[in-house]
Motif scaffolding. Structure first.
Motif, short mmCIF file in Angstrom:
data_model
loop_
_atom_site.label_atom_id
_atom_site.label_comp_id
_atom_site.label_asym_id
_atom_site.label_seq_id
_atom_site.Cartn_x
_atom_site.Cartn_y
_atom_site.Cartn_z
N LEU A 30 0.80 -1.21 0.00
CA LEU A 30 0.00 0.00 0.00
C LEU A 30 0.84 1.27 0.00
O LEU A 30 0.37 2.32 -0.45
CB LEU A 30 -0.95 0.00 1.19
N ASP A 31 2.06 1.20 0.48
CA ASP A 31 2.93 2.38 0.43
C ASP A 31 3.12 2.82 -1.01
O ASP A 31 3.14 4.02 -1.32
CB ASP A 31 4.27 2.07 1.09
N GLN A 32 3.24 1.87 -1.91
CA GLN A 32 3.39 2.19 -3.33
C GLN A 32 2.04 2.51 -3.97
O GLN A 32 1.90 3.51 -4.68
CB GLN A 32 4.04 1.02 -4.07
N ALA A 33 1.06 1.67 -3.70
CA ALA A 33 -0.24 1.84 -4.36
C ALA A 33 -0.90 3.16 -3.99
O ALA A 33 -1.54 3.81 -4.82
CB ALA A 33 -1.16 0.68 -3.99
N MET A 34 -0.73 3.60 -2.74
CA MET A 34 -1.37 4.83 -2.29
C MET A 34 -0.77 6.07 -2.95
O MET A 34 -1.39 7.13 -2.97
CB MET A 34 -1.25 4.95 -0.77
N ARG A 35 0.45 5.96 -3.47
CA ARG A 35 1.09 7.11 -4.10
C ARG A 35 1.16 6.97 -5.62
O ARG A 35 1.85 7.72 -6.29
CB ARG A 35 2.49 7.32 -3.50
N ASP A 36 0.42 5.99 -6.14
CA ASP A 36 0.38 5.79 -7.58
C ASP A 36 -0.66 6.75 -8.18
O ASP A 36 -1.85 6.64 -7.90
CB ASP A 36 0.00 4.34 -7.89
N SER A 37 -0.20 7.69 -8.98
CA SER A 37 -1.09 8.72 -9.52
C SER A 37 -2.11 8.17 -10.50
O SER A 37 -3.07 8.86 -10.86
CB SER A 37 -0.26 9.81 -10.20
N ARG A 38 -1.94 6.93 -10.93
CA ARG A 38 -2.90 6.35 -11.87
C ARG A 38 -4.16 5.84 -11.18
O ARG A 38 -5.18 5.59 -11.84
CB ARG A 38 -2.24 5.19 -12.64
N VAL A 39 -4.10 5.67 -9.87
CA VAL A 39 -5.26 5.18 -9.12
C VAL A 39 -6.16 6.35 -8.75
O VAL A 39 -5.71 7.32 -8.13
CB VAL A 39 -4.82 4.43 -7.85
N GLU A 40 -7.42 6.26 -9.11
CA GLU A 40 -8.36 7.35 -8.86
C GLU A 40 -8.92 7.28 -7.44
O GLU A 40 -9.06 6.21 -6.85
CB GLU A 40 -9.51 7.29 -9.87
N PHE A 41 -9.24 8.44 -6.90
CA PHE A 41 -9.88 8.54 -5.60
C PHE A 41 -11.33 8.07 -5.74
O PHE A 41 -11.97 8.31 -6.76
CB PHE A 41 -9.84 9.97 -5.08
N ALA A 42 -11.84 7.42 -4.70
CA ALA A 42 -13.20 6.90 -4.75
C ALA A 42 -14.19 7.93 -4.23
O ALA A 42 -13.98 8.56 -3.19
CB ALA A 42 -13.31 5.62 -3.92
#
Length: 235
Positions: free
Chosen positions: A187-199
């Protein structure tokens, strides 16, 4: 029941829709309360700056203080985690349930609870549901149900900033992973991945179950005080 700002107003034949996270985060921010401190946590054992461990003794001393998150950051981090879960295929409507291991740090636990409520994901808090884990995915794996989502600690170094798809933003999930079935994400990586949109916040029926506790179920319509008292430090 505490008054809510309903997405769909109740009628004689329809109970309407609401969401406790909207009341605690989204609506107060719209009312100008974004900078209120609403979540606190213990001082970090290893202070970080931009994902890098601090080595300067003066900086270590300055940063070794209890963590305080304002409402804007809590909304940002919890809605991003909800987006990560959706990107990993979590569908609350399918009966998915989140459990949080005992070794998850307090801030990550609180953000996980808020993220789940944001999208209507049930969290199982009953005794024995959050069995402590160590390492990536220990205690969960290929035999796990795809609807079982586990937040747990992992052994992983903080992600270095600089990659194009990774924002230089404190994730608040250093050393925490999420396992769904046989898939584990850092999650340290996934949370800072700009490709993942906010819900976006999901409207829920008042009788929608959000929490399973040893004392029974807590529904969306009766959960507001629980989140205020058990999750947020102040609201």
């Amino acid at each position: 029941m505490t008054d809510f700002h309903y997405f769909a107003v109740p009628t004689a034949t329809d109970p309407g829709t609401l969401n406790p996270v909207y009341e605690l985060l989204d609506f107060p921010i719209a009312m100008g309360k974004a900078e209120d401190i609403v979540l606190t946590g213990p001082a970090p054992e290893k202070p970080l700056v931009d994902g890098r461990e601090v080595t300067d003794p003066r900086l270590i001393k300055a940063l070794s203080v209890p963590v305080e998150l304002d409402r804007a950051e809590v909304l940002d981090r919890s809605s991003k985690l909800a987006g990560v879960l959706r990107a990993m295929g979590v569908v609350p409507e399918s009966g998915a349930k989140l459990t949080i291991a005992e070794d998850v740090p307090p801030l990550a636990r609180a953000l996980g609870l808020l993220a789940a409520a944001r999208v209507g994901l049930v969290v199982d808090l009953r005794a024995g549901s959050g069995v402590a884990t160590s390492g990536a995915g220990a205690g969960v794996g290929a035999d796990s149900d795809q609807n079982t989502v586990v937040l747990h600690s992992i052994e992983a170094e903080p992600i270095e900033p600089g990659r194009a798809s990774v924002r230089v933003t404190r994730s608040r999930f250093e050393g925490v992973g999420v396992t769904i079935g046989s898939e584990t994400a850092n999650l340290d990586q996934a949370m800072r991945d700009s490709r993942v949109e906010f819900a976006a916040v999901v409207p829920l029926a008042p009788d929608h179950t959000l929490l399973l506790t040893d004392d029974g179920e807590i529904t969306a319509g009766s959960s507001l005080d629980w989140y205020r008292n058990e999750v947020l430090s102040a609201s």
